[in-house]
Structures are given as structure tokens and as C-alpha cells.
Design an enzyme around this catalytic site. Structure first.
Site, PDB file in Angstrom:
ATOM      1  N   LYS A  22       0.836  -1.213   0.000  1.00 40.32           N
ATOM      2  CA  LYS A  22       0.000   0.000   0.000  1.00 40.32           C
ATOM      3  C   LYS A  22       0.863   1.251   0.000  1.00 40.32           C
ATOM      4  O   LYS A  22       0.649   2.168  -0.789  1.00 40.32           O
ATOM      5  CB  LYS A  22      -0.911   0.012   1.238  1.00 40.32           C
ATOM      6  CG  LYS A  22      -1.569   1.360   1.485  1.00 40.32           C
ATOM      7  CD  LYS A  22      -2.337   1.403   2.783  1.00 40.32           C
ATOM      8  CE  LYS A  22      -1.546   1.750   4.011  1.00 40.32           C
ATOM      9  NZ  LYS A  22      -1.404   3.164   4.360  1.00 40.32           N
ATOM     10  N   ASN A  23       1.839   1.294   0.917  1.00 42.74           N
ATOM     11  CA  ASN A  23       2.583   2.542   1.087  1.00 42.74           C
ATOM     12  C   ASN A  23       3.544   2.826  -0.060  1.00 42.74           C
ATOM     13  O   ASN A  23       4.088   3.926  -0.150  1.00 42.74           O
ATOM     14  CB  ASN A  23       3.314   2.553   2.438  1.00 42.74           C
ATOM     15  CG  ASN A  23       2.322   2.764   3.571  1.00 42.74           C
ATOM     16  OD1 ASN A  23       1.169   3.137   3.328  1.00 42.74           O
ATOM     17  ND2 ASN A  23       2.747   2.512   4.798  1.00 42.74           N
ATOM     18  N   CYS A 120      -3.747  12.904  13.152  1.00 42.29           N
ATOM     19  CA  CYS A 120      -4.563  11.683  13.125  1.00 42.29           C
ATOM     20  C   CYS A 120      -4.372  10.950  14.437  1.00 42.29           C
ATOM     21  O   CYS A 120      -3.645  11.418  15.307  1.00 42.29           O
ATOM     22  CB  CYS A 120      -4.225  10.823  11.917  1.00 42.29           C
ATOM     23  SG  CYS A 120      -2.667   9.987  12.044  1.00 42.29           S
ATOM     24  N   ARG A 125       1.607  14.445  13.535  1.00 38.18           N
ATOM     25  CA  ARG A 125       2.079  14.231  12.169  1.00 38.18           C
ATOM     26  C   ARG A 125       2.166  15.522  11.335  1.00 38.18           C
ATOM     27  O   ARG A 125       1.466  15.685  10.335  1.00 38.18           O
ATOM     28  CB  ARG A 125       1.215  13.178  11.466  1.00 38.18           C
ATOM     29  CG  ARG A 125       1.211  11.864  12.214  1.00 38.18           C
ATOM     30  CD  ARG A 125       0.488  10.787  11.488  1.00 38.18           C
ATOM     31  NE  ARG A 125       1.240  10.237  10.377  1.00 38.18           N
ATOM     32  CZ  ARG A 125       0.762   9.309   9.558  1.00 38.18           C
ATOM     33  NH1 ARG A 125      -0.446   8.846   9.722  1.00 38.18           N
ATOM     34  NH2 ARG A 125       1.500   8.839   8.573  1.00 38.18           N
ATOM     35  N   ASP A 312       4.818   0.188  12.175  1.00 34.46           N
ATOM     36  CA  ASP A 312       3.550  -0.366  11.673  1.00 34.46           C
ATOM     37  C   ASP A 312       3.326  -1.812  12.118  1.00 34.46           C
ATOM     38  O   ASP A 312       2.229  -2.350  11.935  1.00 34.46           O
ATOM     39  CB  ASP A 312       3.495  -0.288  10.141  1.00 34.46           C
ATOM     40  CG  ASP A 312       3.346   1.140   9.645  1.00 34.46           C
ATOM     41  OD1 ASP A 312       3.021   2.022  10.454  1.00 34.46           O
ATOM     42  OD2 ASP A 312       3.559   1.374   8.438  1.00 34.46           O
ATOM     43  N   ARG A 404      -8.604   0.032   4.554  1.00 33.57           N
ATOM     44  CA  ARG A 404      -7.660   0.984   3.954  1.00 33.57           C
ATOM     45  C   ARG A 404      -6.376   0.278   3.532  1.00 33.57           C
ATOM     46  O   ARG A 404      -5.718   0.706   2.597  1.00 33.57           O
ATOM     47  CB  ARG A 404      -7.305   2.075   4.963  1.00 33.57           C
ATOM     48  CG  ARG A 404      -8.416   3.070   5.228  1.00 33.57           C
ATOM     49  CD  ARG A 404      -7.897   4.212   6.059  1.00 33.57           C
ATOM     50  NE  ARG A 404      -6.561   4.550   5.586  1.00 33.57           N
ATOM     51  CZ  ARG A 404      -5.551   4.926   6.366  1.00 33.57           C
ATOM     52  NH1 ARG A 404      -5.726   5.035   7.654  1.00 33.57           N
ATOM     53  NH2 ARG A 404      -4.373   5.204   5.862  1.00 33.57           N
TER      54      ARG A 404
END
Ligand code: EPZ
Length: 430
Positions: A22-23, A120, A125, A312, A404
Site C-alpha cells: 500500500k505505502n 490523526c 504528524r 507499523d 484501507r
């Protein structure tokens, strides 16, 4: 809102195919704005985040065509002309990484108006390093009413940029802008996460000149224009690690396939230390995770930039530690508020105390199913992991967070024997 229900206790046996990262995918999609030719991305994950970004790119003038190509799921992005160079709040708010369109828009059109992403649940951030990097490249930046207005009417100019600390997003952003800047840019103390190497390789395929890949110093010689290209997204190291933790928690014998072993070495080392049987075949891109009925051993953990232990995977690994023998200390050094999963894991019977940036996890013999709430993407997965081993039923609410970043999660775990299902909307089964 959809929920996930898990009946804990089933062993996991089988193989789990790992999707594209994803990233990486979302930064590669942003890179497509740098050229008026088509960029073909293969091994694309189909996620809520890639869908959000696709919508934003379409608004900016891109055609975004998803299909099943000869190499699996692919997306072809093509922006013959940029329309407007404006990324509005309602689209950036849904996904912070949308902010990374600022650099490509600026580099291609000389101007951009992009909403600030805001904080968030895992921390404030800020994006100060992103903006400073663009300013170093000659952009004039102003902030008004929640928007960044950036201008470089005569184009960006190469510069030496030393980041005060490692930032994945700022490194990527500087890279995305510098490829079309005039002259040479040197990025020092750049992040070395595999997603940055992947972005650099894609940009090189598009005609960019970048040296120092996978090192903290990247040297970029600007080119006048970039072309279209075809590029395969790297495997998702966080998805790999999360399923490795899931398999170790539930027990059984699971092969993770289509992955890259070196990307998750720090996790595999910790899992081995905890007593999980890990067999990795780097050449085949496969990792076999086995665990018998014996309890794991508690091990300590500190998150760090790559190649350190990824933030993560902190939540998934913490879930694994909730039933280990002994006491494990988990220190989070990347984000200031990334223990939101701890109180939810406690609802399942875990014994966790958080103090500042450290959590103390005292292993318990058995977790018990309960209703819990997903708070962010990776935290949500830790609740699924805990639910796999908990006695009885666990229901995870607000799983839009999971959607997501984890593709076909129920199917991937279900195919290995997990008793897991999605409850649609108000909790009724579909
Ligand atoms: C990326 O976020 C990932 N997101 C995150 O994954 C990941 O946790 C993080 O890198 C670290 O590996 C994407 O790639 C979309 P950073 P990013 O800039 O780029 C501070 C997920 O679940 N900072 O390396 O935002 C920042 O607040 C997500 O997939 C500034 O102070 O991370 C943080 O404390 C969550 N100013 C630290 O640096 C800045 O301008 C590292 O953040 C930029 C960052």
C-alpha cells in the site's frame, strides 16, 4: 458500518499470498502526475486508500484504469494535462498520503494548492519537513485557511537538503519534486524504507537520474521531462509481518508467499527470539511460520526507522506478546500516540500498562472474546490477531480502517481455517 466477527481458537494452516505494498502503491500513483505519458503499475493492491487517491488523481486530470493484466492486478494512470492543480480538503482528509501530490504538481506545473492533512489518531504528524524540502528546492510556500499554496513559476532548482531526523514521507516528497528540478539535489539522512527504493526505481524507469538507492544519501540529477513506464509494486512488508504475527498467535503452519524476506528481517528475528519457528526462503520469496501448543516467550521491542523494527508492526507484535510467558516492554519511538490498541486489547483480557512511549505487556494464559473498536489501520489488525486466539467471539468494530490497508483479509485468513466473517452495516450478516 461493517464489523468483523472472529470465533477464536482455530489453527491456521495453508498459504497466504501477499499483495503489493500500500505505502509504495500510493506514492507511485502520485508519481504518475510527473509525466504526460501513461504509467502502468502492476502487482497493485485494491484498497480503500488506492481508491481514494485514484479519485483525487482523476480530479486532477488523470485517467485511472484498473484491470487484471497479464501480470495480475494493474492500474494504468495517465495525466495528459493537469487540470487545476488543487487537492481539496475532503479528499486529502480521507488519506494523509494524498498530500504527496503537492511535489509532483509543483514540479510539473509550477504551482499547486493542496490541503494540509491535519493530525490523526497516532500523532500530530506535521508536514514541516515536506514544506522545508520544497522551499529548499526554490518553491515559495504560503499557508492560508488550511491550504498550502506553492509556487515555482520558473521551475524548481536542485539543492542539498539534510533532514534533521528520518521521515519517510518527506524523503519521498523531496524525491518526487527533485527529479524534475534543474541541477543536482542531494538528500542527506534520507529514509531507507523499501518503499523509497521502489519509488526511486519507478522514477528511474520513467527517465529520472537517481543514485544512492537504499542508502541515507540520495543524489538526484534533474531531467527536463519524464516518460511513461511499467513498474511492479514491491510486496507489502507490513501485510507480510501482520500475517506472520497472526499465524504465530493462532498456531499452525502458514506459508506467506510472494513476499520479500529481507524487508521483514527485524520482525523475523524477534519472532524467532520469542520461540516461533521461522523458515525463510529469500530466493523463493516465502516465509513459513510454525508454532505448536507451547506458549511463546516475552521479548522486548523498540521501533525504529528501517532496517529497525517497523512502527507499523508494533501493534501486531504487541498482540502476540499478550499471551507470551513473562513481561515484554514495547517502546514506540516514531509516533507519540501509537498505543490506542492497548486499551482495546485489555478488553480481551490482556494485561498492558502504558506509560509515555512505552508499554509493559504481562503475558496472560488466555484471552477472551469481546467487542472491540478499531482505532487505526495497524491497530485494527492487532485486534484481529488477538481475536484469532481468544476464547469465544470477538467483534471488531469500525473496520473501515482495516479496509484501507488489508486486501481480502477475511478471505486470506478464512482460507487458512480461521473462523472469521464480515458483518455488514448494523451488524446483520450480509
Ligand atoms: C509513513 O508515514 C507511513 N505512511 C506510515 O504508515 C509509517 O508508520 C511511517 O511512514 C513510518 O514508517 C505512508 O507511507 C503512507 P514519517 P509518514 O514522515 O511518512 C514526524 C500506515 O499505517 N514528522 O516517517 O507520515 C512524524 O510526525 C502508516 O500505513 C515531522 O515531525 O511517516 C513522525 O513522528 C501509518 N514532520 C516521524 O516524523 C514532518 O514533516 C516519522 O514520520 C514529517 C514527519
Amino acid at each position: 458500518m461493517d464489523r468483523i466477527a472472529i470465533n477464536g481458537g482455530a489453527r491456521l494452516d495453508g498459504s497466504i499470498p501477499i499483495s503489493g505494498a500500500k505505502n509504495s502503491a500510493i506514492k507511485l500513483m502520485a508519481a504518475s502526475l510527473l509525466t504526460d505519458e501513461p504509467l502502468r503499475l502492476t502487482n497493485m493492491p485494491r484498497l480503500a486508500d488506492t481508491m481514494f487517491l485514484g479519485k483525487l488523481l482523476q480530479r486532477l486530470g488523470a485517467s485511472v484504469v484498473e484491470s487484471d493484466g497479464p501480470d495480475g492486478p494493474q492500474t494504468v494512470l495517465h495525466t495528459p494535462e493537469v487540470l487545476g492543480a488543487i487537492a481539496p480538503y475532503n479528499l486529502v482528509r480521507q488519506m494523509r498520503a494524498s498530500f504527496n501530490v503537492l511535489g509532483p504538481l509543483l514540479a510539473r506545473t509550477g504551482q499547486a494548492k493542496v490541503s494540509l492533512p491535519g493530525g490523526c489518531t497516532i500523532g500530530a504528524r506535521p508536514v514541516d519537513l515536506h514544506l522545508k524540502a520544497l522551499e529548499s528546492l526554490g518553491a515559495r510556500i504560503e499557508l492560508h485557511e488550511g491550504y498550502v499554496y506553492a509556487q515555482a513559476p520558473r521551475g524548481l532548482v536542485g539543492a542539498e537538503i539534510e533532514f534533521p531526523f528520518v521521515s519517510v514521507g518527506a524523503t519521498e516528497h523531496a524525491l518526487l519534486a527533485a527529479v524534475l528540478a534543474e541541477g543536482t539535489t542531494v538528500l542527506k539522512n534520507a529514509a531507507c524504507e523499501p518503499e523509497i527504493g521502489d519509488l526511486a526505481l519507478c522514477l528511474i524507469a520513467m527517465g529520472a537520474k537517481i543514485e544512492g538507492l537504499d542508502t541515507p544519501t540520495l543524489t538526484i540529477t534533474g531531467v527536463r521531462r519524464l516518460t511513461g513506464a511499467s513498474h511492479a509494486v514491491i510486496p507489502d512488508r507490513i501485510e507480510t509481518g501482520a500475517y506472520a504475527c497472526a499465524a504465530a498467535m493462532a498456531g499452525g503452519d502458514v506459508r506467506l508467499v510472494n513476499t520479500q524476506v529481507p524487508f521483514v528481517q527485524s520482525l523475523l528475528d524477534k519472532m524467532t527470539e520469542a520461540g516461533v519457528q521461522v523458515d525463510a526462503d529469500a530466493k523463493a520469496g516465502e516465509i513459513r511460520i510454525r508454532r505448536g501448543p507451547e506458549r511463546l516467550k516475552a521479548v522486548d521491542l523498540v521501533t525504529d526507522p528501517y532496517p529497525g523494527f517497523p512502527t507499523d508492526l508494533q501493534a501486531p507484535f504487541m498482540a502476540l506478546m499478550t499471551t507470551a510467558v513473562g513481561e515484554s516492554h514495547v517502546r514506540e519511538t516514531i509516533f507519540e500516540n501509537r498505543f490506542m490498541h492497548a486499551p482495546e486489547l485489555t478488553r480481551l483480557g490482556a494485561d498492558i500498562a502504558v506509560s509515555g512511549g512505552e508499554a509493559r505487556v504481562r503475558g496472560v494464559e488466555q484471552l477472551n472474546g469481546a467487542e472491540v473498536m478499531a482505532t487505526d489501520l495497524r491497530a485494527s489488525f492487532s485486534l484481529v490477531i488477538a481475536g484469532l486466539a481468544a476464547r469465544g467471539e470477538t467483534t471488531v468494530n469500525r473496520i473501515y480502517h482495516i479496509d484501507r490497508g488489508f486486501e481480502r483479509l477475511e478471505q486470506k485468513l478464512g482460507d487458512c481455517g480461521a473462523d472469521i466473517r464480515r458483518l455488514k452495516g448494523d451488524g446483520e450478516e450480509p
